[in-house]
Design a protein around this motif. Structure first.
Motif, PDB file in Angstrom:
ATOM      1  N   LEU A   1      56.939  66.920  61.466  1.00 16.17           N
ATOM      2  CA  LEU A   1      57.356  67.334  62.809  1.00 16.17           C
ATOM      3  C   LEU A   1      58.584  66.182  63.217  1.00 16.17           C
ATOM      4  O   LEU A   1      59.120  65.329  62.659  1.00 16.17           O
ATOM      5  N   ALA A   2      59.296  66.427  64.299  1.00 15.21           N
ATOM      6  CA  ALA A   2      60.414  65.799  64.662  1.00 15.21           C
ATOM      7  C   ALA A   2      59.612  64.357  65.163  1.00 15.21           C
ATOM      8  O   ALA A   2      58.586  64.158  65.525  1.00 15.21           O
ATOM      9  N   ASN A   3      60.480  63.159  64.868  1.00 16.78           N
ATOM     10  CA  ASN A   3      60.224  61.999  65.012  1.00 16.78           C
ATOM     11  C   ASN A   3      59.324  61.775  66.488  1.00 16.78           C
ATOM     12  O   ASN A   3      58.545  60.860  66.563  1.00 16.78           O
ATOM     13  N   ASN A   4      60.082  62.193  67.679  1.00 14.72           N
ATOM     14  CA  ASN A   4      59.430  61.859  68.862  1.00 14.72           C
ATOM     15  C   ASN A   4      58.098  62.499  68.946  1.00 14.72           C
ATOM     16  O   ASN A   4      57.192  61.878  69.547  1.00 14.72           O
ATOM     17  N   ILE A   5      57.875  63.537  68.389  1.00 16.65           N
ATOM     18  CA  ILE A   5      56.446  64.196  68.599  1.00 16.65           C
ATOM     19  C   ILE A   5      55.389  63.679  67.591  1.00 16.65           C
ATOM     20  O   ILE A   5      54.401  63.507  68.009  1.00 16.65           O
ATOM     21  N   GLU A   6      56.020  63.176  66.241  1.00 11.54           N
ATOM     22  CA  GLU A   6      55.129  62.557  65.321  1.00 11.54           C
ATOM     23  C   GLU A   6      54.630  61.305  66.003  1.00 11.54           C
ATOM     24  O   GLU A   6      53.356  60.827  66.025  1.00 11.54           O
ATOM     25  N   ARG A   7      55.407  60.415  66.790  1.00  7.44           N
ATOM     26  CA  ARG A   7      55.167  59.051  67.310  1.00  7.44           C
ATOM     27  C   ARG A   7      54.104  59.555  68.524  1.00  7.44           C
ATOM     28  O   ARG A   7      53.156  58.559  68.590  1.00  7.44           O
ATOM     29  N   ARG A   8      54.252  60.427  69.272  1.00 11.26           N
ATOM     30  CA  ARG A   8      53.406  60.571  70.301  1.00 11.26           C
ATOM     31  C   ARG A   8      52.016  61.035  69.870  1.00 11.26           C
ATOM     32  O   ARG A   8      50.946  60.530  70.088  1.00 11.26           O
ATOM     33  N   LEU A   9      51.979  61.847  68.674  1.00  9.25           N
ATOM     34  CA  LEU A   9      50.728  62.012  67.820  1.00  9.25           C
ATOM     35  C   LEU A   9      50.153  60.910  67.365  1.00  9.25           C
ATOM     36  O   LEU A   9      48.745  60.537  67.518  1.00  9.25           O
ATOM     37  N   GLU A  10      50.842  59.879  66.971  1.00 11.58           N
ATOM     38  CA  GLU A  10      50.327  58.643  66.258  1.00 11.58           C
ATOM     39  C   GLU A  10      49.698  57.938  67.521  1.00 11.58           C
ATOM     40  O   GLU A  10      48.439  57.043  67.717  1.00 11.58           O
ATOM     41  N   MET A  11      50.339  57.943  68.766  1.00 14.32           N
ATOM     42  CA  MET A  11      49.878  57.120  69.979  1.00 14.32           C
ATOM     43  C   MET A  11      48.599  57.689  70.301  1.00 14.32           C
ATOM     44  O   MET A  11      47.553  56.902  70.893  1.00 14.32           O
ATOM     45  N   LEU A  12      48.468  58.977  70.115  1.00 12.11           N
ATOM     46  CA  LEU A  12      47.030  59.739  70.563  1.00 12.11           C
ATOM     47  C   LEU A  12      45.843  59.473  69.403  1.00 12.11           C
ATOM     48  O   LEU A  12      44.885  59.842  69.598  1.00 12.11           O
ATOM     49  N   GLY A  13      46.314  58.915  68.417  1.00 13.04           N
ATOM     50  CA  GLY A  13      45.456  58.714  67.136  1.00 13.04           C
ATOM     51  C   GLY A  13      45.418  59.393  66.043  1.00 13.04           C
ATOM     52  O   GLY A  13      44.788  59.267  65.060  1.00 13.04           O
ATOM     53  N   MET A  14      46.278  60.338  66.186  1.00  9.43           N
ATOM     54  CA  MET A  14      46.480  61.303  64.896  1.00  9.43           C
ATOM     55  C   MET A  14      47.389  60.635  63.814  1.00  9.43           C
ATOM     56  O   MET A  14      48.531  60.474  64.012  1.00  9.43           O
ATOM     57  N   THR A  15      46.774  59.959  63.082  1.00 10.28           N
ATOM     58  CA  THR A  15      47.449  59.146  61.879  1.00 10.28           C
ATOM     59  C   THR A  15      47.388  59.955  60.525  1.00 10.28           C
ATOM     60  O   THR A  15      46.166  60.670  60.324  1.00 10.28           O
ATOM     61  N   ILE A  16      48.013  59.645  59.531  1.00 12.44           N
ATOM     62  CA  ILE A  16      47.449  60.360  58.121  1.00 12.44           C
ATOM     63  C   ILE A  16      46.446  59.387  57.663  1.00 12.44           C
ATOM     64  O   ILE A  16      46.238  58.383  57.846  1.00 12.44           O
ATOM     65  N   GLY A  17      45.354  60.208  57.262  1.00 11.60           N
ATOM     66  CA  GLY A  17      44.118  59.838  56.781  1.00 11.60           C
ATOM     67  C   GLY A  17      43.000  59.929  57.852  1.00 11.60           C
ATOM     68  O   GLY A  17      41.722  59.627  57.541  1.00 11.60           O
TER      69      GLY A  17
END
Length: 76
Positions: free
Chosen positions: A19-35
C-alpha cells in the motif's frame, strides 16, 4: 491470497503489505505488521472487512484489503 479473499471466522497471517507508505505506516501503528495474526470477523456487501488484530477490532475498505497479502495461520 489477499485479505479480501479470506473467509469469515478464519485466522490468517499477514505476509506482505503493498500500500501507499502513509497507509502502511498507519496500519503498523494499529498493530497490523508482517507476521501478525488476523481474524476476519465479518465481510460487508460493499467490500469492507471487519477484522481483529492483536485484540482490536477495526474495519478496512476493499482498496486497502486488496493490498494486504495473507497466508494460512498455523497453530503453534
Amino acid at each position: 491470497m489477499i485479505l479480501s479473499d479470506g473467509s469469515i471466522n478464519a485466522s490468517y497471517v499477514v505476509k506482505n503489505i503493498n500500500l501507499a507508505n502513509n497507509i502502511e505506516r498507519r496500519l503498523e501503528m494499529l498493530g497490523m505488521t508482517i507476521g501478525v495474526k488476523v481474524v476476519i470477523l465479518n465481510k460487508k456487501h460493499n467490500g469492507a472487512i471487519i477484522l481483529k488484530v492483536r485484540g482490536t477490532r477495526f474495519a478496512l475498505g476493499k482498496e486497502i484489503t486488496d493490498g494486504i497479502e495473507i497466508g494460512e495461520y498455523e497453530n503453534e
